[in-house]
Design an enzyme around this catalytic site. Structure first.
Site, PDB file in Angstrom:
ATOM      1  N   HIS A  83      13.408  -4.056  -2.151  1.00  0.00           N
ATOM      2  CA  HIS A  83      12.509  -5.161  -2.528  1.00  0.00           C
ATOM      3  C   HIS A  83      11.059  -4.683  -2.494  1.00  0.00           C
ATOM      4  O   HIS A  83      10.303  -4.902  -3.445  1.00  0.00           O
ATOM      5  CB  HIS A  83      12.708  -6.348  -1.576  1.00  0.00           C
ATOM      6  CG  HIS A  83      11.616  -7.377  -1.631  1.00  0.00           C
ATOM      7  ND1 HIS A  83      11.478  -8.271  -2.669  1.00  0.00           N
ATOM      8  CD2 HIS A  83      10.585  -7.657  -0.786  1.00  0.00           C
ATOM      9  CE1 HIS A  83      10.431  -9.057  -2.450  1.00  0.00           C
ATOM     10  NE2 HIS A  83       9.864  -8.691  -1.320  1.00  0.00           N
ATOM     11  N   ASP A 112      -7.818   2.097 -29.732  1.00  0.00           N
ATOM     12  CA  ASP A 112      -6.572   2.271 -28.982  1.00  0.00           C
ATOM     13  C   ASP A 112      -6.925   2.954 -27.678  1.00  0.00           C
ATOM     14  O   ASP A 112      -8.097   3.228 -27.411  1.00  0.00           O
ATOM     15  CB  ASP A 112      -5.567   3.123 -29.795  1.00  0.00           C
ATOM     16  CG  ASP A 112      -4.124   2.853 -29.360  1.00  0.00           C
ATOM     17  OD1 ASP A 112      -3.869   2.886 -28.140  1.00  0.00           O
ATOM     18  OD2 ASP A 112      -3.280   2.579 -30.223  1.00  0.00           O
ATOM     19  N   TRP A 148      10.178   0.473   2.888  1.00  0.00           N
ATOM     20  CA  TRP A 148       9.478   1.092   1.750  1.00  0.00           C
ATOM     21  C   TRP A 148       8.499   2.153   2.236  1.00  0.00           C
ATOM     22  O   TRP A 148       8.084   3.020   1.477  1.00  0.00           O
ATOM     23  CB  TRP A 148       8.757   0.036   0.906  1.00  0.00           C
ATOM     24  CG  TRP A 148       7.383  -0.342   1.376  1.00  0.00           C
ATOM     25  CD1 TRP A 148       7.081  -1.263   2.319  1.00  0.00           C
ATOM     26  CD2 TRP A 148       6.132   0.200   0.930  1.00  0.00           C
ATOM     27  NE1 TRP A 148       5.722  -1.334   2.501  1.00  0.00           N
ATOM     28  CE2 TRP A 148       5.115  -0.450   1.657  1.00  0.00           C
ATOM     29  CE3 TRP A 148       5.769   1.164  -0.014  1.00  0.00           C
ATOM     30  CZ2 TRP A 148       3.759  -0.157   1.482  1.00  0.00           C
ATOM     31  CZ3 TRP A 148       4.407   1.447  -0.178  1.00  0.00           C
ATOM     32  CH2 TRP A 148       3.431   0.786   0.564  1.00  0.00           C
ATOM     33  N   SER A 176       4.098   8.709 -13.723  1.00  0.00           N
ATOM     34  CA  SER A 176       3.747   7.654 -14.664  1.00  0.00           C
ATOM     35  C   SER A 176       2.384   7.050 -14.324  1.00  0.00           C
ATOM     36  O   SER A 176       1.536   6.876 -15.199  1.00  0.00           O
ATOM     37  CB  SER A 176       4.840   6.583 -14.643  1.00  0.00           C
ATOM     38  OG  SER A 176       4.372   5.403 -15.215  1.00  0.00           O
ATOM     39  N   SER A 177       2.175   6.747 -13.042  1.00  0.00           N
ATOM     40  CA  SER A 177       0.891   6.142 -12.643  1.00  0.00           C
ATOM     41  C   SER A 177      -0.271   7.078 -12.899  1.00  0.00           C
ATOM     42  O   SER A 177      -1.338   6.645 -13.336  1.00  0.00           O
ATOM     43  CB  SER A 177       0.890   5.803 -11.147  1.00  0.00           C
ATOM     44  OG  SER A 177       1.844   4.852 -10.879  1.00  0.00           O
ATOM     45  N   HIS A 260      -3.095   3.230   2.304  1.00  0.00           N
ATOM     46  CA  HIS A 260      -4.162   2.250   2.330  1.00  0.00           C
ATOM     47  C   HIS A 260      -4.918   2.144   1.010  1.00  0.00           C
ATOM     48  O   HIS A 260      -5.097   1.042   0.508  1.00  0.00           O
ATOM     49  CB  HIS A 260      -5.083   2.349   3.533  1.00  0.00           C
ATOM     50  CG  HIS A 260      -5.726   1.013   3.723  1.00  0.00           C
ATOM     51  ND1 HIS A 260      -5.060  -0.048   4.262  1.00  0.00           N
ATOM     52  CD2 HIS A 260      -6.901   0.531   3.290  1.00  0.00           C
ATOM     53  CE1 HIS A 260      -5.800  -1.122   4.168  1.00  0.00           C
ATOM     54  NE2 HIS A 260      -6.932  -0.815   3.594  1.00  0.00           N
ATOM     55  N   GLU A 262      -3.618   2.630  -1.695  1.00  0.00           N
ATOM     56  CA  GLU A 262      -2.628   1.975  -2.554  1.00  0.00           C
ATOM     57  C   GLU A 262      -2.776   0.451  -2.515  1.00  0.00           C
ATOM     58  O   GLU A 262      -2.657  -0.212  -3.544  1.00  0.00           O
ATOM     59  CB  GLU A 262      -1.220   2.384  -2.106  1.00  0.00           C
ATOM     60  CG  GLU A 262      -0.079   1.569  -2.689  1.00  0.00           C
ATOM     61  CD  GLU A 262       0.137   1.778  -4.187  1.00  0.00           C
ATOM     62  OE1 GLU A 262      -0.365   2.784  -4.714  1.00  0.00           O
ATOM     63  OE2 GLU A 262       0.807   0.930  -4.798  1.00  0.00           O
ATOM     64  N   TYR A 264      -5.441  -1.199  -2.210  1.00  0.00           N
ATOM     65  CA  TYR A 264      -6.586  -1.567  -3.048  1.00  0.00           C
ATOM     66  C   TYR A 264      -6.285  -1.332  -4.513  1.00  0.00           C
ATOM     67  O   TYR A 264      -6.825  -2.019  -5.383  1.00  0.00           O
ATOM     68  CB  TYR A 264      -7.851  -0.848  -2.576  1.00  0.00           C
ATOM     69  CG  TYR A 264      -8.250  -1.378  -1.227  1.00  0.00           C
ATOM     70  CD1 TYR A 264      -8.731  -2.679  -1.100  1.00  0.00           C
ATOM     71  CD2 TYR A 264      -8.050  -0.651  -0.067  1.00  0.00           C
ATOM     72  CE1 TYR A 264      -9.024  -3.219   0.124  1.00  0.00           C
ATOM     73  CE2 TYR A 264      -8.339  -1.185   1.169  1.00  0.00           C
ATOM     74  CZ  TYR A 264      -8.825  -2.474   1.257  1.00  0.00           C
ATOM     75  OH  TYR A 264      -9.097  -3.005   2.475  1.00  0.00           O
ATOM     76  N   SER A 275     -12.686 -12.160 -11.747  1.00  0.00           N
ATOM     77  CA  SER A 275     -14.096 -12.139 -12.168  1.00  0.00           C
ATOM     78  C   SER A 275     -14.250 -12.423 -13.654  1.00  0.00           C
ATOM     79  O   SER A 275     -15.348 -12.712 -14.114  1.00  0.00           O
ATOM     80  CB  SER A 275     -14.726 -10.772 -11.862  1.00  0.00           C
ATOM     81  OG  SER A 275     -14.589 -10.476 -10.505  1.00  0.00           O
ATOM     82  N   HIS A 309      -5.405   2.224  10.789  1.00  0.00           N
ATOM     83  CA  HIS A 309      -5.238   0.881  11.344  1.00  0.00           C
ATOM     84  C   HIS A 309      -3.798   0.386  11.169  1.00  0.00           C
ATOM     85  O   HIS A 309      -3.434  -0.642  11.719  1.00  0.00           O
ATOM     86  CB  HIS A 309      -6.252  -0.109  10.751  1.00  0.00           C
ATOM     87  CG  HIS A 309      -6.111  -0.376   9.295  1.00  0.00           C
ATOM     88  ND1 HIS A 309      -7.164  -0.665   8.488  1.00  0.00           N
ATOM     89  CD2 HIS A 309      -5.036  -0.389   8.494  1.00  0.00           C
ATOM     90  CE1 HIS A 309      -6.741  -0.842   7.255  1.00  0.00           C
ATOM     91  NE2 HIS A 309      -5.452  -0.690   7.237  1.00  0.00           N
ATOM     92  N   HIS A 310      -2.995   1.135  10.394  1.00  0.00           N
ATOM     93  CA  HIS A 310      -1.568   0.812  10.323  1.00  0.00           C
ATOM     94  C   HIS A 310      -0.820   1.409  11.508  1.00  0.00           C
ATOM     95  O   HIS A 310       0.374   1.211  11.651  1.00  0.00           O
ATOM     96  CB  HIS A 310      -0.967   1.380   9.037  1.00  0.00           C
ATOM     97  CG  HIS A 310      -1.557   0.784   7.786  1.00  0.00           C
ATOM     98  ND1 HIS A 310      -1.040  -0.335   7.191  1.00  0.00           N
ATOM     99  CD2 HIS A 310      -2.625   1.138   7.037  1.00  0.00           C
ATOM    100  CE1 HIS A 310      -1.763  -0.634   6.122  1.00  0.00           C
ATOM    101  NE2 HIS A 310      -2.734   0.235   6.008  1.00  0.00           N
ATOM    102  N   THR A 335     -15.761  -7.177   0.485  1.00  0.00           N
ATOM    103  CA  THR A 335     -14.798  -8.179   0.029  1.00  0.00           C
ATOM    104  C   THR A 335     -15.401  -9.569   0.120  1.00  0.00           C
ATOM    105  O   THR A 335     -15.222 -10.404  -0.776  1.00  0.00           O
ATOM    106  CB  THR A 335     -13.509  -8.103   0.871  1.00  0.00           C
ATOM    107  OG1 THR A 335     -13.124  -6.733   0.987  1.00  0.00           O
ATOM    108  CG2 THR A 335     -12.381  -8.871   0.221  1.00  0.00           C
ATOM    109  N   LYS A 338     -17.608 -10.303  -2.755  1.00  0.00           N
ATOM    110  CA  LYS A 338     -16.878 -10.737  -3.941  1.00  0.00           C
ATOM    111  C   LYS A 338     -16.512 -12.217  -3.858  1.00  0.00           C
ATOM    112  O   LYS A 338     -16.740 -12.980  -4.794  1.00  0.00           O
ATOM    113  CB  LYS A 338     -15.604  -9.901  -4.098  1.00  0.00           C
ATOM    114  CG  LYS A 338     -15.918  -8.502  -4.531  1.00  0.00           C
ATOM    115  CD  LYS A 338     -14.671  -7.740  -4.857  1.00  0.00           C
ATOM    116  CE  LYS A 338     -14.991  -6.609  -5.783  1.00  0.00           C
ATOM    117  NZ  LYS A 338     -15.353  -7.042  -7.127  1.00  0.00           N
ATOM    118  N   ARG A 457       9.674  -7.906  12.143  1.00  0.00           N
ATOM    119  CA  ARG A 457      10.017  -7.819  10.727  1.00  0.00           C
ATOM    120  C   ARG A 457      11.239  -6.923  10.562  1.00  0.00           C
ATOM    121  O   ARG A 457      11.639  -6.218  11.491  1.00  0.00           O
ATOM    122  CB  ARG A 457       8.834  -7.294   9.920  1.00  0.00           C
ATOM    123  CG  ARG A 457       8.465  -5.867  10.251  1.00  0.00           C
ATOM    124  CD  ARG A 457       7.139  -5.444   9.647  1.00  0.00           C
ATOM    125  NE  ARG A 457       7.269  -5.109   8.236  1.00  0.00           N
ATOM    126  CZ  ARG A 457       6.473  -4.232   7.593  1.00  0.00           C
ATOM    127  NH1 ARG A 457       5.507  -3.630   8.246  1.00  0.00           N
ATOM    128  NH2 ARG A 457       6.635  -3.989   6.319  1.00  0.00           N
TER     129      ARG A 457
END
Lengths: 532, 171
Positions: A83, A112, A148, A176-177, A260, A262, A264, A275, A309-310, A335, A338, A457
């Site tokens: 998931h 294009d 994951w 791909s990315s 991390h 990722e 963002y 925006s 921080h993880h 943040t 924004k 979790r």
């Protein structure tokens, strides 16, 4: 400039000469057209959303009551793992790439993407990656079951032999990315229409530009990490194996150095969409455009120095805990800039609540809740209580579902009439919005409470005291899952027909994409527009 | 097209460099831990015998052993806690037993907690420097010879030296 710029018939333009495309499935297999590829990406991501969503339904069904009812714990773990992988790499990221493909050339006045053939490849390798990942679920031993985040030694010592399929599928997703990101950067740098200076670029283009650099910086690190897992598991290396001189904690450092930035990658394009939509329906210019650009860049730079921080509970020394706590808290400054800018844009605006605006306003409120719980998690001493509980699950679902996913839906409803030439069924879309809004909060808000009370979790069973809240969460989950079928219906219906829309679909919307015809012709801006 | 190519090459190069950077993080991580002493990893190089002044501070040092996975060993220190003075040489004996019916090799991986104490713990001799081969059902006496230096931060009054014991036969 309100009349449409349709340059299909422009003589002497090689681009527009081949406006006819192959029939049937070959059109999609061979296409190098940014609009076709954008559609492919978005369709693929919708399919992945439904597959990843059904896995979430399996998870919530098992957690509806305490005890084991429906599935084995090992299969439950495969569900949570796949998931997560599907939603991150299959749903959210390809959806943003799809929107980038569709909208960036239209927004900057390019005919294009810069590298159309690579664009075709970067999409068409994705289905193979996810077929590999999903097929492992049906093989003896089952799919990946280590979360994951694939922490070593779960993914090295204790994983099953199908881990190679997981590794190679992540490799393909990464390639791909990276190709997609290169394409976005080259397009934005080289193909802007004359007069489109950096500080005139739409916010969506700016946020994607910065996101693309993040992708190039960290997707190779993820590829490196899974490669190390592969060699540790199959070829006897000891990157993460203490017996051979490696260090399992180092896995977490390398993974979160990718992980991390990722997060963002999955939220900066969302900021760009919001925006774009907020000014259109407030009928005002975006408040603080320059500060928005600088805030996006600051968030991207800060994202590289906050990864640990993880890992507050891995036994880091006090100095490191403090550094990562303060640097993480620092991110709430740009943040906050924004969020306040969006609110200031709406302030005294002539606001109307069309469907994209509803999603955008919901995004601002709910994403901010996710931001606040993130700030709570950043407080090191408090994190020891929150770590690996449902509080974390609540946090990242608020930023990813009511954040990233809501922004994608806002963007789809905003640009869908431009893509199809038809207005979507507004009543249906509003029903989808309100059902989603209510159910998503029933789904994720109580997770804060069970998390604070200590429910871990990634478990298939839980203590009896959490039973009532979990039943509520599951009901919210089923309602949210079913509501998304309305979204699928609304999109399909809009492709089939509806009220025709003018070129400028929304009267307050600004930008080059509203100067082309609705539906957007197969080739646009073969002659670059003049930007004043 | 020419401008595209130049830019694409640079971006591809950046991707390749970042892939290499992921692997470079492995040695960098060790160097960083060694320089800062942050990870509780004591040095795996034998130290010289203590030439330090023996101080009057008293530090409790505990010894832990963790058998990892199915490794067929028992490893125990006797005693499990000793009180030492910084600067003084200390000798501890660990008894390791191979409880399987086959000849086995073990590797002990040390870790010190609190982590900052690691760089002040000097091992002159340790069974963790090498693999230890233990014959089937046999028992072995393993030696640890270490001292703490006087730079050990004043707030540290006790520390733990932990060994994770792995079965590395056949690898």
């Amino acid at each position: 400039m309100t009349d449409s710029v349709d340059n299909n018939q422009e003589p002497g333009e090689p681009k527009s000469a081949d406006k006819s495309y192959a029939a049937g499935v070959k059109r999609w297999l061979y296409t190098t057209n940014h609009k076709d590829i954008g559609t492919l990406y978005l369709g693929f991501s919708l399919l992945m959303l439904l597959i990843g969503g059904s896995m979430a339904m399996v998870i919530r069904a098992e957690l509806f009551q305490p005890g084991l009812q429906l599935i084995e714990p090992n299969f439950f773990n495969q569900m949570t793992t796949v998931h997560g992988l599907i939603m991150v790499f299959g749903a959210v990221m390809p959806a943003f790439v799809g929107l980038a493909n569709w909208m960036i050339p239209l927004m900057i006045g390019a005919p294009d993407m810069a590298l159309p053939r690579m664009n075709n490849w970067s999409f068409w390798i994705l289905p193979f990656a996810f077929t590999m990942l999903l097929s492992s679920l049906f093989m003896p031993g089952g799919g990946p079951n280590f979360g994951w985040t694939f922490y070593a030694p779960l993914s090295t010592t204790y994983s099953n032999n199908n881990t190679a399929l997981f590794v190679f599928s992540v490799h393909i997703m990464g390639i791909s990315s990276i190709m997609g990101a290169i394409n976005v950067i080259v397009t934005i740098i080289n193909l802007r229409a004359p007069g489109m200076t950096w500080m005139k670029m739409p916010m969506f283009v700016w946020t994607w530009f910065i996101t693309a650099f993040l992708l190039i910086a960290v997707m190779p690190v993820l590829a490196g990490t899974v490669t190390m897992v592969l060699t540790d598991k199959y070829f006897g290396t000891s990157f993460f194996n203490a017996a051979g001189g490696g260090d399992p904690v180092m896995f977490q450092h390398i993974f979160w150095f990718f992980g991390h930035p990722e997060v963002y990658i999955m939220i900066l394009p969302a900021f760009g969409i919001i925006s774009t939509i907020i000014p259109a329906f407030s009928r005002k210019k975006l408040f603080g455009y320059h500060s928005m650009v600088y805030a996006t860049a600051s968030i991207a730079l800060l994202s590289f120095i906050v990864w640990a921080h993880h890992m507050f509970t891995t036994g880091m020394p006090l100095a490191a805990e403090l550094f990562f706590m303060y640097s993480t808290m620092l991110i709430s400054v740009p943040t906050g800039v924004k969020v306040f800018n969006w609110v200031a844009t709406m302030w005294r605006g002539s606001i109307s609540f069309e469907v994209p605006m509803l999603f955008a306003v919901a995004f601002i409120v709910l994403f901010t809740i996710g931001g606040f719980s993130g700030l709570m998690l950043a407080i090191t001493p408090a994190d020891f209580q929150y770590h690996d509980t449902y509080f974390v699950v609540a946090h990242f679902h608020y930023v990813l579902v009511t954040g990233a996913l809501f922004s994608i839906m806002a963007g789809v409803y905003f640009w869908l009439p431009k893509w199809t030439g038809f207005m979507f069924d507004i009543r249906l879309a509003k029903t989808h919005f309100w059902l989603s809004l209510v159910s998503v909060n029933v789904l994720f808000f109580p997770m804060h409470f069970v998390g604070l009370a200590g429910m871990p979790r990634r478990i298939p069973d839980y203590a009896l005291q959490f039973a009532d809240f979990n039943a509520i969460i599951s009901l919210g989950g089923f309602a949210f899952g079913l509501s998304q079928l309305l979204f699928v219906w609304a999109v399909i219906k809009c492709f089939k027909g509806g009220d025709t829309v003018p070129d400028k679909v929304w009267d307050g919307a600004e930008g080059l994409e509203w100067q082309v015809a609705s539906p957007a012709p197969y080739h646009t801006f073969s002659t670059p527009p003049e930007v004043k | 097209m020419k401008t595209h190519n130049k830019l694409v090459k640079r971006l591809l190069l950046a991707s390749v460099l970042m892939f290499a950077f992921a692997f470079a993080l492995v040695p960098l991580y060790d160097v960083f831990c060694e320089v800062t002493g942050l990870n509780g990893k004591p040095s795996l190089q034998p130290a010289e015998v203590s030439a330090e002044v023996v101080s009057e501070r008293l530090i409790d040092v505990s010894f832990l052993t963790h058998i990892q996975g199915e490794a067929p060993f028992t490893v125990e220190a006797e005693p499990t806690v000793i009180t030492v003075k910084p600067g003084e040489m200390n000798h501890v004996t660990f008894t390791a037993k191979n409880v399987s019916g086959q000849n086995r090799a073990m590797q002990a991986v040390p870790s010190v907690s609190p982590g900052l104490a690691a760089q002040h713990l000097h091992k002159v001799e340790c069974f963790c420097f090498n693999q230890q081969a233990i014959l089937a059902g046999e028992q072995a006496e393993l030696t640890l010879l270490f001292y703490l230096d006087n730079e050990l931060p004043a707030e540290i009054e006790e520390l733990t030296l932990s060994y994770a014991v792995f079965d590395i036969s056949g690898s």
